[in-house]
Design a protein around this motif. Structure first.
Motif, short mmCIF file in Angstrom:
data_model
loop_
_atom_site.label_atom_id
_atom_site.label_comp_id
_atom_site.label_asym_id
_atom_site.label_seq_id
_atom_site.Cartn_x
_atom_site.Cartn_y
_atom_site.Cartn_z
N LEU A 1 0.82 -1.21 0.00
CA LEU A 1 0.00 0.00 0.00
C LEU A 1 0.86 1.26 0.00
N SER A 2 0.86 1.96 -1.13
CA SER A 2 1.53 3.26 -1.20
C SER A 2 0.65 4.30 -0.51
N VAL B 1 -3.56 4.24 -0.06
CA VAL B 1 -4.28 4.38 1.21
C VAL B 1 -5.29 5.51 1.12
N CYS B 2 -4.87 6.66 0.59
CA CYS B 2 -5.77 7.81 0.47
C CYS B 2 -6.92 7.51 -0.49
N ARG B 3 -6.61 6.84 -1.58
CA ARG B 3 -7.64 6.49 -2.57
C ARG B 3 -8.65 5.52 -1.99
N LEU B 4 -8.19 4.51 -1.28
CA LEU B 4 -9.10 3.55 -0.67
C LEU B 4 -10.01 4.22 0.35
N PHE C 1 0.50 6.66 8.34
CA PHE C 1 -0.17 5.76 9.28
C PHE C 1 -1.49 6.34 9.78
N ARG C 2 -1.60 7.65 9.88
CA ARG C 2 -2.87 8.28 10.28
C ARG C 2 -3.96 7.93 9.26
N LYS C 3 -3.62 8.05 7.99
CA LYS C 3 -4.59 7.72 6.94
C LYS C 3 -4.90 6.23 6.93
#
Length: 377
Positions: free
Chosen positions: A30-31, A35-38, A88-90
């Motif tokens: 996971l780049s 992560v942001c896209r998911l 990690f927050r995302k």
């Protein structure tokens, strides 16, 4: 930008949205973009009345081999630990959204699923494994700890199997995942196309109906005779001990009595892992037994920020160097022994970061949740 946007593929069929993790050469690690896209997609689909189900899978031979920690380490090496913290927050926010999702998520774990891949799937309603599935939480070998809410789901496995899996990083196959509860169904990979097609045609968000669809293709696999899962009595005896030192001593004692491959492998893994990681991992899982998913993720976020700052130990950077970058597989842990990792050092990982502008993990507001999600809070 074109290469980034291809990392997550979307297929729309009837009321189902299929999300495909698409970095096959990197085993779908996971780049930050992924992560942001998911997270954006899950939030969008939850509010879309035309979407009734999420199907999540990976391209190639992996579902997802974890988070792209090499990129995180690269950012930190440039003096940018906050960039890693934001990753990690995302990711942890995504884990929370999945754990409290109002619509059914079916994850097809037909291949490698580790670390961050577990966070994107295990918290969901349905986890379908196959004969190709390989699961592990290998963080202690990297100088990290089982995160992405692992202190929640590992602590809820039978007996002390979660401590065993989390501390040793042992690999589980599909039948073992089903037996211990990490998976909900076992479906042979040859049946997956038919299963997916019937899920598309189901036109339902009713988890009971979706379960019946999956069960049409599911089988009850045999857990191999030499599986550690068949030795829960021994695992409970060893991994219920109060401290890592006591666990190691108990495993050594059992390994001296038997020739079972799994106990020898467990002993080797414990001796090779970061002593600091072992101690904070055990404490994290033990605290997770009494906490909901939100509290687990908030605590894990504090821990991972402390890991990335490296003020107690820099084992995370050394582990990534030895395993992922130089690949000499010979990390030099500091402190090098369990007895040098004090209780005070362990406690520091569980405190918030004393740094200007740092805040605890905050989750998006969730509307009325189904009973299954409420039970996790």
């Amino acid at each position: 930008m074109a290469s980034e946007t291809s990392q997550v593929l979307i297929h729309e069929k009837q009321c189902v949205r299929t999300i495909v993790l698409n970095r096959p050469k990197q085993l779908n690690a996971l780049s930050s973009y992924m992560v942001c896209r998911l997270l954006d997609l899950f939030l969008e689909y939850e509010e879309d009345p035309g979407v009734k189900m999420i199907l999540l899978k990976g391209s190639g031979r992996a579902f997802c081999a974890g988070g792209d920690v090499a990129a995180v380490v690269n950012d930190i090496s440039k003096g940018d630990w906050r960039s890693g913290a934001n990753y990690f927050r995302k990711e942890f926010t995504l884990n929370y959204v999945i754990a409290t999702y109002r619509k059914p998520q079916v994850s097809i774990l037909n291949g490698i699923v580790m670390g961050g891949g577990a966070g994107a799937s295990i918290h969901g309603r349905f986890r379908v494994v196959t004969e190709n599935t390989v699961f592990a939480m290998p963080e202690t070998a990297l100088g990290l700890f089982p995160d992405v809410g692992a202190s929640y789901f590992l602590s809820r496995l039978p007996g002390f199997f979660g401590e065993y899996v989390g501390l040793t990083g042992t690999r589980l196959d599909g039948p073992e995942m089903l037996a211990c509860g990490l998976a909900t169904h076992y479906v042979p990979s040859t049946k997956l196309p038919s299963l997916e097609q019937e899920l598309y045609e189901a036109n339902s968000s009713d988890p009971i109906y979706i379960a019946k669809v999956i069960e049409k293709y599911a089988e009850e696999p045999f857990v191999k005779e030499k599986s550690a899962y068949c030795e829960l009595r021994i695992i409970d005896k060893c991994f219920s001990c109060k401290t890592v030192e006591e666990i190691l001593s108990a495993v050594e004692s059992e390994a001296g009595k038997r020739t079972d491959g799994w106990i020898v492998a467990a002993l080797q893994s414990l001796k090779k892992a970061s002593p600091t990681s072992l101690k904070i991992s055990l404490e994290s899982i033990r605290q997770g037994r009494l906490q909901g998913i939100g509290k687990c993720l908030r605590r894990e976020y504090r821990m991972v920020c402390q890991v990335m700052r490296g003020q107690v130990s820099k084992d995370f950077f050394e582990g990534c160097r030895a395993i992922l970058i130089d690949k000499d597989k010979n990390p030099k842990w500091e402190p090098p022994r369990l007895d040098l990792v004090t209780d005070e050092m362990v406690k520091r990982y569980f405190h918030g970061v004393n740094d200007e502008g740092w805040t605890d993990l905050q989750f998006p507001m969730r509307s009325i949740l189904p009973a299954a999600a409420m039970a996790k809070l």
